[in-house]
Design a protein around this motif. Sequence first.
Motif, PDB file in Angstrom:
ATOM      1  N   SER A 167       9.262  -5.225  -6.669  1.00  0.00           N
ATOM      2  CA  SER A 167       9.891  -6.218  -5.799  1.00  0.00           C
ATOM      3  C   SER A 167       9.468  -5.863  -4.379  1.00  0.00           C
ATOM      4  CB  SER A 167      11.400  -6.137  -5.927  1.00  0.00           C
ATOM      5  OG  SER A 167      11.860  -4.886  -5.495  1.00  0.00           O
ATOM      6  N   GLY A 168      10.029  -6.554  -3.415  1.00  0.00           N
ATOM      7  CA  GLY A 168       9.642  -6.274  -2.043  1.00  0.00           C
ATOM      8  C   GLY A 168       9.939  -4.853  -1.612  1.00  0.00           C
ATOM      9  N   THR A 169      10.912  -4.251  -2.255  1.00  0.00           N
ATOM     10  CA  THR A 169      11.297  -2.897  -1.845  1.00  0.00           C
ATOM     11  C   THR A 169      10.718  -1.824  -2.750  1.00  0.00           C
ATOM     12  OG1 THR A 169      13.318  -3.127  -3.120  1.00  0.00           O
ATOM     13  CG2 THR A 169      13.417  -3.695  -0.804  1.00  0.00           C
ATOM     14  N   ASP A 170      11.568  -1.107  -3.435  1.00  0.00           N
ATOM     15  CA  ASP A 170      11.057  -0.057  -4.312  1.00  0.00           C
ATOM     16  C   ASP A 170      11.605  -0.186  -5.726  1.00  0.00           C
ATOM     17  OD1 ASP A 170      13.634   0.546  -3.870  1.00  0.00           O
ATOM     18  OD2 ASP A 170      13.286   2.491  -2.956  1.00  0.00           O
ATOM     19  N   GLU A 171      12.000  -1.384  -6.029  1.00  0.00           N
ATOM     20  CA  GLU A 171      12.550  -1.619  -7.369  1.00  0.00           C
ATOM     21  C   GLU A 171      11.439  -1.876  -8.374  1.00  0.00           C
ATOM     22  OE1 GLU A 171      15.926  -1.638  -8.280  1.00  0.00           O
ATOM     23  OE2 GLU A 171      15.994  -0.640  -6.331  1.00  0.00           O
ATOM     24  N   ILE A 172      11.685  -1.430  -9.592  1.00  0.00           N
ATOM     25  CA  ILE A 172      10.714  -1.655 -10.653  1.00  0.00           C
ATOM     26  C   ILE A 172      11.501  -2.235 -11.826  1.00  0.00           C
ATOM     27  CG2 ILE A 172       9.137  -0.608 -12.303  1.00  0.00           C
ATOM     28  CD1 ILE A 172       8.621   1.592 -10.315  1.00  0.00           C
ATOM     29  N   TYR A 173      11.115  -3.403 -12.265  1.00  0.00           N
ATOM     30  CA  TYR A 173      11.821  -3.995 -13.399  1.00  0.00           C
ATOM     31  C   TYR A 173      10.873  -4.774 -14.301  1.00  0.00           C
ATOM     32  CZ  TYR A 173      11.326  -8.042 -10.409  1.00  0.00           C
ATOM     33  OH  TYR A 173      10.801  -9.015  -9.614  1.00  0.00           O
ATOM     34  N   PHE A 174      11.176  -4.783 -15.567  1.00  0.00           N
ATOM     35  CA  PHE A 174      10.345  -5.497 -16.517  1.00  0.00           C
ATOM     36  C   PHE A 174      11.136  -6.577 -17.228  1.00  0.00           C
ATOM     37  CE2 PHE A 174       8.348  -1.433 -15.926  1.00  0.00           C
ATOM     38  CZ  PHE A 174       7.002  -1.766 -15.852  1.00  0.00           C
ATOM     39  N   PRO A 175      10.866  -7.815 -16.891  1.00  0.00           N
ATOM     40  CA  PRO A 175      11.547  -8.929 -17.546  1.00  0.00           C
ATOM     41  C   PRO A 175      11.320  -8.871 -19.051  1.00  0.00           C
ATOM     42  CG  PRO A 175      10.468  -9.675 -15.568  1.00  0.00           C
ATOM     43  CD  PRO A 175       9.955  -8.297 -15.841  1.00  0.00           C
ATOM     44  N   VAL A 176      10.087  -8.545 -19.407  1.00  0.00           N
ATOM     45  CA  VAL A 176       9.749  -8.462 -20.822  1.00  0.00           C
ATOM     46  C   VAL A 176       9.086  -7.124 -21.139  1.00  0.00           C
ATOM     47  CG1 VAL A 176       9.567 -10.862 -21.449  1.00  0.00           C
ATOM     48  CG2 VAL A 176       7.755  -9.775 -20.133  1.00  0.00           C
ATOM     49  N   VAL A 216       0.836  -1.195   0.000  1.00  0.00           N
ATOM     50  CA  VAL A 216       0.000   0.000   0.000  1.00  0.00           C
ATOM     51  C   VAL A 216       0.877   1.253   0.000  1.00  0.00           C
ATOM     52  CG1 VAL A 216      -1.588   1.401   1.376  1.00  0.00           C
ATOM     53  CG2 VAL A 216      -1.988  -1.052   1.098  1.00  0.00           C
ATOM     54  N   ARG A 217       1.990   1.175   0.724  1.00  0.00           N
ATOM     55  CA  ARG A 217       2.888   2.340   0.761  1.00  0.00           C
ATOM     56  C   ARG A 217       3.466   2.597  -0.617  1.00  0.00           C
ATOM     57  NH1 ARG A 217       5.109   0.629   6.562  1.00  0.00           N
ATOM     58  NH2 ARG A 217       3.650   1.869   7.792  1.00  0.00           N
ATOM     59  N   GLN A 218       3.815   1.514  -1.310  1.00  0.00           N
ATOM     60  CA  GLN A 218       4.361   1.680  -2.657  1.00  0.00           C
ATOM     61  C   GLN A 218       3.308   2.283  -3.575  1.00  0.00           C
ATOM     62  OE1 GLN A 218       5.672  -2.362  -3.591  1.00  0.00           O
ATOM     63  NE2 GLN A 218       7.777  -1.662  -3.351  1.00  0.00           N
ATOM     64  N   ILE A 219       2.107   1.753  -3.457  1.00  0.00           N
ATOM     65  CA  ILE A 219       1.022   2.251  -4.296  1.00  0.00           C
ATOM     66  C   ILE A 219       0.781   3.729  -4.022  1.00  0.00           C
ATOM     67  CG2 ILE A 219      -1.449   2.097  -4.732  1.00  0.00           C
ATOM     68  CD1 ILE A 219      -1.224  -0.915  -4.159  1.00  0.00           C
ATOM     69  N   CYS A 220       0.829   4.101  -2.772  1.00  0.00           N
ATOM     70  CA  CYS A 220       0.631   5.509  -2.410  1.00  0.00           C
ATOM     71  C   CYS A 220       1.689   6.375  -3.060  1.00  0.00           C
ATOM     72  CB  CYS A 220       0.711   5.691  -0.899  1.00  0.00           C
ATOM     73  SG  CYS A 220      -0.816   5.340  -0.097  1.00  0.00           S
ATOM     74  N   GLY A 221       2.913   5.891  -2.999  1.00  0.00           N
ATOM     75  CA  GLY A 221       3.996   6.664  -3.575  1.00  0.00           C
ATOM     76  C   GLY A 221       3.772   6.888  -5.062  1.00  0.00           C
ATOM     77  N   ILE A 230      -0.330   1.704 -12.709  1.00  0.00           N
ATOM     78  CA  ILE A 230       0.112   0.990 -11.516  1.00  0.00           C
ATOM     79  C   ILE A 230      -0.226  -0.485 -11.630  1.00  0.00           C
ATOM     80  CG2 ILE A 230      -0.173   0.743  -9.036  1.00  0.00           C
ATOM     81  CD1 ILE A 230      -0.633   3.692  -8.827  1.00  0.00           C
ATOM     82  N   LYS A 231      -1.390  -0.756 -12.178  1.00  0.00           N
ATOM     83  CA  LYS A 231      -1.796  -2.150 -12.341  1.00  0.00           C
ATOM     84  C   LYS A 231      -0.805  -2.889 -13.224  1.00  0.00           C
ATOM     85  CE  LYS A 231      -6.132  -3.143 -13.052  1.00  0.00           C
ATOM     86  NZ  LYS A 231      -7.534  -3.084 -13.572  1.00  0.00           N
ATOM     87  N   GLN A 232      -0.286  -2.183 -14.209  1.00  0.00           N
ATOM     88  CA  GLN A 232       0.655  -2.813 -15.131  1.00  0.00           C
ATOM     89  C   GLN A 232       2.016  -3.077 -14.508  1.00  0.00           C
ATOM     90  OE1 GLN A 232       0.413  -1.325 -19.344  1.00  0.00           O
ATOM     91  NE2 GLN A 232      -0.606   0.378 -18.360  1.00  0.00           N
ATOM     92  N   ILE A 233       2.482  -2.161 -13.696  1.00  0.00           N
ATOM     93  CA  ILE A 233       3.804  -2.353 -13.105  1.00  0.00           C
ATOM     94  C   ILE A 233       3.774  -3.067 -11.758  1.00  0.00           C
ATOM     95  CG2 ILE A 233       4.660  -0.305 -14.251  1.00  0.00           C
ATOM     96  CD1 ILE A 233       4.481   1.194 -11.683  1.00  0.00           C
ATOM     97  N   LEU A 234       2.574  -3.303 -11.251  1.00  0.00           N
ATOM     98  CA  LEU A 234       2.428  -3.973  -9.962  1.00  0.00           C
ATOM     99  C   LEU A 234       3.233  -5.275  -9.889  1.00  0.00           C
ATOM    100  CD1 LEU A 234       1.045  -2.986  -7.590  1.00  0.00           C
ATOM    101  CD2 LEU A 234      -0.971  -4.328  -8.168  1.00  0.00           C
TER     102      LEU A 234
END
Length: 127
Positions: free
Chosen positions: A70-79, A46-51, A62-66
């Motif tokens: 990762s558990g922290t604040d990393e955002i990565y796209f395998p594909v 929820v904190r990540q979503i808020c950010g 957000i739904k797409q990158i959800l």
Amino acid sequence: MRIGELAAHTGVPTRMLRYYEQHGLITAERHANGYRDFEEDTVELVRQICGLLDAGIPVKIIKQILPCLSGTDEIYFPVPDPEMLAALEEQRDRMTRKAECVLKNRDAIADYLDRVRGTEPAGPRSA
DNA sequence: TTTCTTACA
DNA sequence: TGTAAGAA
């Protein structure tokens, strides 16, 4: 935990938590009485979503990158999907502009405060 | 007491 | 998003 507890832990009103769930941003189990049962991890989520929301990123994105959070604040796209990359570039630029605006206003307020207070104490400022 | 859903402002 | 109503 129940929605009230999650709200207390995150500062996000129950109204919004239900809204997030409706849009698939967070998930919850159900108790026999119908009450939602959230995992402990949901607090961080929820904190990540808020950010993201505060940064002006629409729920749709957000739904797409959800699944990429990762558990922290990393955002990565395998594909990486081209459409999403374009959307993310746009968001990056919006965030940049927003950040500049926030910094500008922060300085203006800090300046005003310094003058009003006479002189000496300069409030805590990161930069 | 707390939460649920639905609906209106 | 806040608030209201009726039920569990």
